[in-house]
Design a protein around this motif. Structure first.
Motif, PDB file in Angstrom:
ATOM      1  N   THR A  38      -3.785  -4.990  -4.525  1.00  9.70           N
ATOM      2  CA  THR A  38      -2.690  -3.557  -5.277  1.00  9.70           C
ATOM      3  C   THR A  38      -2.412  -4.796  -6.552  1.00  9.70           C
ATOM      4  O   THR A  38      -0.934  -5.304  -6.267  1.00  9.70           O
ATOM      5  CB  THR A  38      -1.383  -2.777  -4.270  1.00  9.70           C
ATOM      6  N   LEU A  87      -6.117  -0.001  -1.458  1.00 13.19           N
ATOM      7  CA  LEU A  87      -5.611  -0.707  -0.182  1.00 13.19           C
ATOM      8  C   LEU A  87      -6.180   0.446   0.413  1.00 13.19           C
ATOM      9  O   LEU A  87      -6.828   0.069   1.629  1.00 13.19           O
ATOM     10  CB  LEU A  87      -4.259  -0.405  -0.312  1.00 13.19           C
ATOM     11  N   ASP A 118      -3.112   1.488  -6.303  1.00 11.41           N
ATOM     12  CA  ASP A 118      -3.872   0.797  -5.729  1.00 11.41           C
ATOM     13  C   ASP A 118      -3.870   1.480  -3.997  1.00 11.41           C
ATOM     14  O   ASP A 118      -3.848   0.211  -2.880  1.00 11.41           O
ATOM     15  CB  ASP A 118      -1.713   0.000  -5.870  1.00 11.41           C
ATOM     16  N   VAL A 126       2.010   0.877  -0.194  1.00 13.28           N
ATOM     17  CA  VAL A 126       3.329   0.992  -1.152  1.00 13.28           C
ATOM     18  C   VAL A 126       4.327   1.232  -1.377  1.00 13.28           C
ATOM     19  O   VAL A 126       5.497  -0.028  -1.983  1.00 13.28           O
ATOM     20  CB  VAL A 126       2.414   1.341  -2.581  1.00 13.28           C
TER      21      VAL A 126
END
Length: 860
Positions: free
Chosen positions: A765, A646, A642, A672
């Motif tokens: 994500t 991102l 993720d 995150v």
RNA sequence: GGGGACGUGGCGGAAUGGUAGACGCAGCGGCCUUAAAAGCCGCAGCCGCAAGGCGUGUGGGUUCGAGUCCCACCGUCCCUACCA
């Protein structure tokens, strides 16, 4: 409190998606369809950051459209034929087939790890006989339609590798692999008649409103339509054999015919070859062919010519005779391979005329020039003006004269107005093993015969060797020996294979039903085609994207498809770049071997092991040769998938290059973790007991509802970086309303905010979003959740802050109710002390109030 | 030669003709810690102590108002090319 652990969490959700088979797309799904496609990759065996960016972009859109209630088709395949497999075979003794399928297996894993919402049940590779067999089928259908033909053509031949090279593979006149001097050879090749579609392909561009203007212009230039005149010049005296009717030239400037001072033909024009019995001519042709094809060589190339001794008669003035030259700058494959030279109004012709002392007669007079002293010296005049020195055309404009000249030539029966294209028919024969076999059998009696349908596919033999250069199919002991389908006599298979661009010019339609018994399942294709959004690198702006448009049209005319244009929307994304590092001796250093320190504000790079200082070079496209490659797998391992997704979506606008930096992906990783922390901190039983009298809670709710629109918008408009910025901004707001010690109203507002946030981050994500959704105790997976809907009343501001300008300079601001009356706002503004201070001694001339926007006071 | 794109802080970049610099990176200060890392809070275009001034490559123009629109120029990048 547990820190978010992507290494544990991410695989768990990928398994959950796979177990629930959520990405399988049903053909009978009644929701509105949305077909999103990334240009399928070549299976090199390694995923690179460019793939991560390309597929994440598509996945963001796919997941968003899915949440919006579309039946999304998001398939995946492999562009698997081509030279690298044969090179590997030659270098390492492996078989191209094994090498390719091993690579596909190796790449499938990281692509799955990337977490893209792909329907893997539709996967295929172009080297699957099931796929290329269907390609052979439509190839034969187009042959029957007359869109496929065979002719002799001049090709780039690499005498060491014993194969044809594409123009792009010839570097400074040498083979890019063998370094051998490339020869021009004449070979009989298969061609696709793309020029039949030249006009359609130009006209079709106008309908492609969701394509970048830049790509449309590139295609238009590539097709290169021009209006002109084909004109035949009669020889003075005896015409050479076969040219009794005269010598045909093409021009876009028939208005300058009276300025003609010579004719020139290409060195490989049939007339030149006919004259080559004269050793002077033969030598000259040889000299022309020796010239390189590189940019620098063409740029600096001297104009060379040889007078053939032949002469022709001017069509408008039979008294005038013009010499016929052979010239190195005339190209055989454009127009007719012959030109008339008008030195006064064409720079090339002028250079040539000066060198060989040919006459220079101006016939276009610039509008403000005096005919008595207008001269052409070193520069040809190519601008507008009035025609002079030109008999019946005198006094006309350039445009009028063009029309008049064409009319006169046509009346004399010496030519015709003509449209000429730069686009050539597409040569698709390759003397290669690892490609789609051309399904033709050559019979001495019947000529080239199509392989009968029941004998398809023509499958590549596996037992081939690469120990000597050349095409293994040609020396295979048995494969090519067959009997003629037509007369039964001994015959040979075609041993050339198709250009790999053929493979990629229809795969998007095959995804509609990848196992259909016909090339295209029309019903399925009617459901899914056209591709709503296609995403890939701009390097395919002309070749692949033009070929795909052509084949789509050809297959439509064949009745296999209903759409004329394959890609409704096109997005061309930028590359992933990285800094380069070199040692003093020039060796490139991989980023992983570099450490950094800051010395008096200057960044210094050192070799990790030795501490040796190294040079920080330019930021360039990641490439093996410069060793500035960062492998996605390593990044996934450290930061999670993720964070990598991102970062590539957040740092630069998607059409521009993005520079990969560790600091950047660390920033994404921090986001995150911070998102997760907010979900962790939210108590389980918060509920939705909204209390809008609680000011803090209301403010948070407003921020939440104001976020939804812009994030969706950023995805629709391919402004992913802005969308991500909005999410970051929102998280900063959310953090200002911590759960600890919050009122019930704030907790409820937070609950709402988190439920929205989980769905908004999902496209970017997706693993984190699932974990967050689960943490909130929501039912089902967020991948199946609807896109949140903003409450219009909450999303709208009830007060606005208006800047107050005096003569365009900001002097204060005013908070007023949204939609406040202009007169009232004006009065408030003028009364505001911070404003009135600046108005002292000035007279207010005018006050502009733009509702809910700005106030500007004009005063002097 | 032809075509196209772009030019905004130290960097990547935001900004339907309406408060330039959102957001991130790097930086600085503080909290936490024995310490570091991580984390958290804050500062931050430039000049200036401040008031204020100057600021989106340069020069013009349109507009009440221009990073945004128009013209010219400078620079960078990409594509294409002896295309008649």
């Amino acid at each position: 409190m547990a820190r978010y652990n992507p290494k544990e969490t991410e695989p768990r959700w990928r398994k959950a998606w796979a177990d629930a088979d959520v990405f399988r797309t049903a053909d009978d799904d009644p929701r509105p369809k949305y077909y999103i496609l990334e240009m399928f990759p070549y299976p090199s065996g390694r995923m690179h950051m460019g793939h991560v960016r390309n597929y994440t972009m598509g996945d963001v859109v796919a997941r968003y459209k899915r949440a919006q209630g579309h039946a999304v088709l998001h398939p995946m395949g492999w562009d698997a034929f081509g030279m690298p497999a044969e090179n590997a075979a030659m270098e390492r003794g492996v078989h191209p087939k094994g090498w390719t399928y091993d690579n596909i297996a190796a790449m499938r894993e990281p692509f799955k790890v990337l977490g893209t919402s792909i329907d893997w049940s539709r996967e295929f590779a172009t080297c699957d006989p099931e796929y290329y067999g269907q390609q052979q089928r439509w190839f034969l259908a187009l042959l029957k339609r007359g869109l496929v033909y065979r002719r002799e053509a001049t090709v780039n031949w690499d005498p060491v590798d014993m194969t044809v090279l594409a123009n792009e593979q010839v570097i400074d006149g040498r083979g890019w692999r063998s370094d051998a001097i490339v020869e021009k050879r004449k070979l009989t090749q298969w061609f696709l008649r793309i020029t039949d579609y030249a006009d359609d392909l130009i006209e079709g561009l106008k309908t492609l409103e969701r394509w970048p203007e830049k790509v449309r212009i590139m295609q238009e230039n590539w097709i290169g339509r021009s209006q002109g005149l084909r004109l035949t010049w009669k020889f003075d005296g005896t015409a050479p054999a076969g040219l009794e009717g005269g010598l045909e030239v093409y021009t876009t400037r028939p208005d300058t015919l009276y300025g003609a001072s010579f004719l020139a033909i290409a060195p490989d024009h049939p007339l030149a070859e006919q004259l080559a019995s004269d050793p002077r001519v033969a030598d000259f042709i040889k000299l022309c062919r020796a010239g390189g094809t590189s940019e620098a060589e063409i740029e600096g190339a001297e104009k060379l010519g040889l007078d053939t001794g032949l002469s022709v008669v001017h069509p408008f003035d039979p008294q005038r005779k013009l010499p016929v030259w052979i010239a190195n700058f005339v190209l055989m494959d454009y127009g007719t391979g012959a030109i008339f030279g008008c030195p006064a109004h064409d720079q090339r012709d002028l250079d040539f005329a000066r060198k060989y002392a040919l006459p220079v007669t101006p016939v276009v007079l610039p509008n403000d020039a005096d005919p008595a002293d207008f001269k052409v010296a070193a520069e040809a005049y190519v601008g507008p003006g009035r025609i002079f020195n030109s008999g019946f055309m005198d006094g006309m404009t350039v445009e009028q004269a063009k029309a008049a000249a064409v009319t006169r030539v046509e009346a004399q029966g010496q030519g015709k107005g003509a449209t000429v294209y730069r686009l050539r028919d597409w040569g698709v024969s390759r003397q290669r093993y690892w490609g789609c076999p051309i399904p033709i059998i050559h019979c001495a009696a019947c000529g080239p015969v199509s392989v009968p349908d029941e004998q398809l596919p023509v499958v590549l033999p596996d037992d081939v060797s690469f120990d000597v250069p050349g095409n293994p199919l040609l020396r295979h002991p048995t494969w090519k020996n067959v009997s003629c389908p037509s007369c039964g006599a001994d015959a040979q298979r075609e041993t050339d294979t198709l250009d790999t661009f053929v493979d990629s010019s229809w795969y998007f339609a095959r995804f509609a039903n990848p196992h259909a018994a016909t090339p295209i399942d029309k019903a399925a294709a009617d459901k899914w085609m056209p591709v709503d959004q296609y995403i890939g690198g701009v390097e395919h702006a002309v070749l692949h994207l033009l070929y795909a448009r052509f084949i789509t049209r050809a297959l439509k005319d064949e009745g296999m498809l209903s759409v004329a244009e394959p890609f409704d929307g096109l997005f061309t994304q930028g590359m992933v770049t990285h800094e380069t590092y070199r040692r003093q001796d020039g060796d490139w250093i991989e980023p992983s071997n570099v450490t950094f320190e800051t010395d008096a504000g200057v960044r210094v790079a050192r070799l990790a092991e030795t501490g040796e200082q190294i040079t920080i070079g330019d930021i360039e496209k990641m490439s093996k040769s410069k060793k500035n490659v960062v492998a996605p797998e390593g990044i996934f391992e450290i930061y999670g998938v993720d964070a990598a997704r991102l970062f590539v979506m957040s740092d630069s606008p998607p059409e521009r290059d993005v520079e990969w930096t560790n600091a950047g992906v660390e920033g994404a990783s921090r986001f995150v973790h911070r998102v997760w922390a907010e979900f962790e901190n939210q108590p389980a039983n918060a509920g939705h007991a909204f209390d809008d009298s609680d000011e803090a809670a209301l403010a948070l709710r407003r921020a939440t509802h104001k976020l939804i629109g812009p994030v969706g918008d950023s995805i629709e408009r391919f402004r992913f970086n802005s969308g991500v910025a909005k999410l970051y901004e929102f998280l900063n707001i959310l953090k200002a309303y911590p759960a600890a010690g919050a009122s019930n109203a704030v907790l409820a507002a937070r609950q709402e905010a988190l439920e929205v946030l989980a769905r908004l981050i999902n496209p970017f994500t997706p693993h984190l979003a699932e974990a967050c959704w689960e943490k909130l105790g929501m039912t089902g997976m967020v991948v199946d959740a609807d896109w949140p809907k903003a409450d219009a009343a909450l999303a709208a501001d009830n007060e606005v802050t208006l800047p107050v300008q005096i003569n365009g300079k900001r002097r204060g601001e005013l908070v007023v109710a949204k939609g406040a009356d202009s007169k009232a706002v004006e009065a408030l503004a003028l009364a505001d002390p911070s404003v009135s201070v600046h108005l002292a001694g000035l007279t207010v001339r005018k006050v502009i109030v733009v509702q809910d926007r700005i106030i500007n006071i004009v005063a002097n």
